[in-house]
Design a protein around this motif. Structure first.
Motif, short mmCIF file in Angstrom:
data_model
loop_
_atom_site.label_atom_id
_atom_site.label_comp_id
_atom_site.label_asym_id
_atom_site.label_seq_id
_atom_site.Cartn_x
_atom_site.Cartn_y
_atom_site.Cartn_z
N SER A 41 63.38 24.56 2.40
CA SER A 41 62.90 23.85 3.59
C SER A 41 62.44 24.81 4.68
N PHE A 42 63.15 25.89 4.91
CA PHE A 42 62.75 26.84 5.95
C PHE A 42 61.39 27.46 5.63
N ASP A 43 61.20 27.85 4.38
CA ASP A 43 59.93 28.43 3.96
C ASP A 43 58.78 27.43 4.07
N MET A 44 59.07 26.16 3.75
CA MET A 44 58.05 25.12 3.88
C MET A 44 57.64 24.96 5.34
N ILE A 45 58.61 24.96 6.24
CA ILE A 45 58.31 24.82 7.67
C ILE A 45 57.44 25.98 8.13
N GLN A 46 57.77 27.18 7.70
CA GLN A 46 56.97 28.35 8.06
C GLN A 46 55.53 28.20 7.56
N GLN A 47 55.39 27.79 6.32
CA GLN A 47 54.06 27.64 5.71
C GLN A 47 53.26 26.55 6.42
N LEU A 48 53.89 25.40 6.68
CA LEU A 48 53.19 24.29 7.33
C LEU A 48 52.81 24.64 8.77
N THR A 49 53.67 25.37 9.45
CA THR A 49 53.36 25.79 10.82
C THR A 49 52.13 26.67 10.82
N GLY A 50 52.07 27.61 9.90
CA GLY A 50 50.90 28.48 9.81
C GLY A 50 49.63 27.71 9.48
N MET A 51 49.75 26.66 8.69
CA MET A 51 48.58 25.89 8.27
C MET A 51 48.06 24.95 9.35
N PHE A 52 48.99 24.34 10.12
CA PHE A 52 48.58 23.23 10.98
C PHE A 52 48.80 23.47 12.48
N GLN A 53 49.38 24.59 12.87
CA GLN A 53 49.67 24.80 14.28
C GLN A 53 48.40 24.85 15.14
N LYS A 54 47.37 25.52 14.67
CA LYS A 54 46.13 25.61 15.43
C LYS A 54 45.49 24.24 15.58
N GLN A 55 45.48 23.45 14.53
CA GLN A 55 44.92 22.11 14.57
C GLN A 55 45.69 21.23 15.55
N ALA A 56 47.02 21.31 15.54
CA ALA A 56 47.84 20.51 16.44
C ALA A 56 47.59 20.90 17.89
#
Length: 90
Positions: A41-56
């Motif tokens: 779960s921690f690694d998924m959060i890191q990956q998703l943050t990198g993918m979608f933070q700029k868009q958000a």
């Protein structure tokens, strides 16, 4: 006695982490699931943050701009304007 408590606590933490990872994957699209099937779960959060933070960040900026630019017209309904602003936020 303390080491047994620590072991039980660690085991519970590991079980919870696995459950959270499964729940996270259940809410993802199938493409994301395939990319993250072996991650915790921690690694998924890191990956998703990198993918979608700029868009958000861009979406928050656009929403704030719409809300700031929103002006009530004379004679218009307050409830209609509130619904319009709520639509921006949603």
């Amino acid at each position: 006695m303390a080491s047994q408590l620590e072991n039980c606590s660690q085991e519970k933490h590991n079980e919870d982490a696995i459950e959270v990872a499964y729940l996270m994957q259940a809410t993802m699209s199938s493409d994301l699931q395939k990319n993250m099937e072996d991650m915790g779960s921690f690694d998924m959060i890191q990956q998703l943050t990198g993918m979608f933070q700029k868009q958000a960040r861009q979406e928050r900026y656009d929403t704030m701009k719409q809300l700031i630019d929103c002006k009530m017209q004379e004679g218009s309904s307050v409830s209609a304007d509130v619904l319009t602003m709520k639509g921006y936020i949603d």
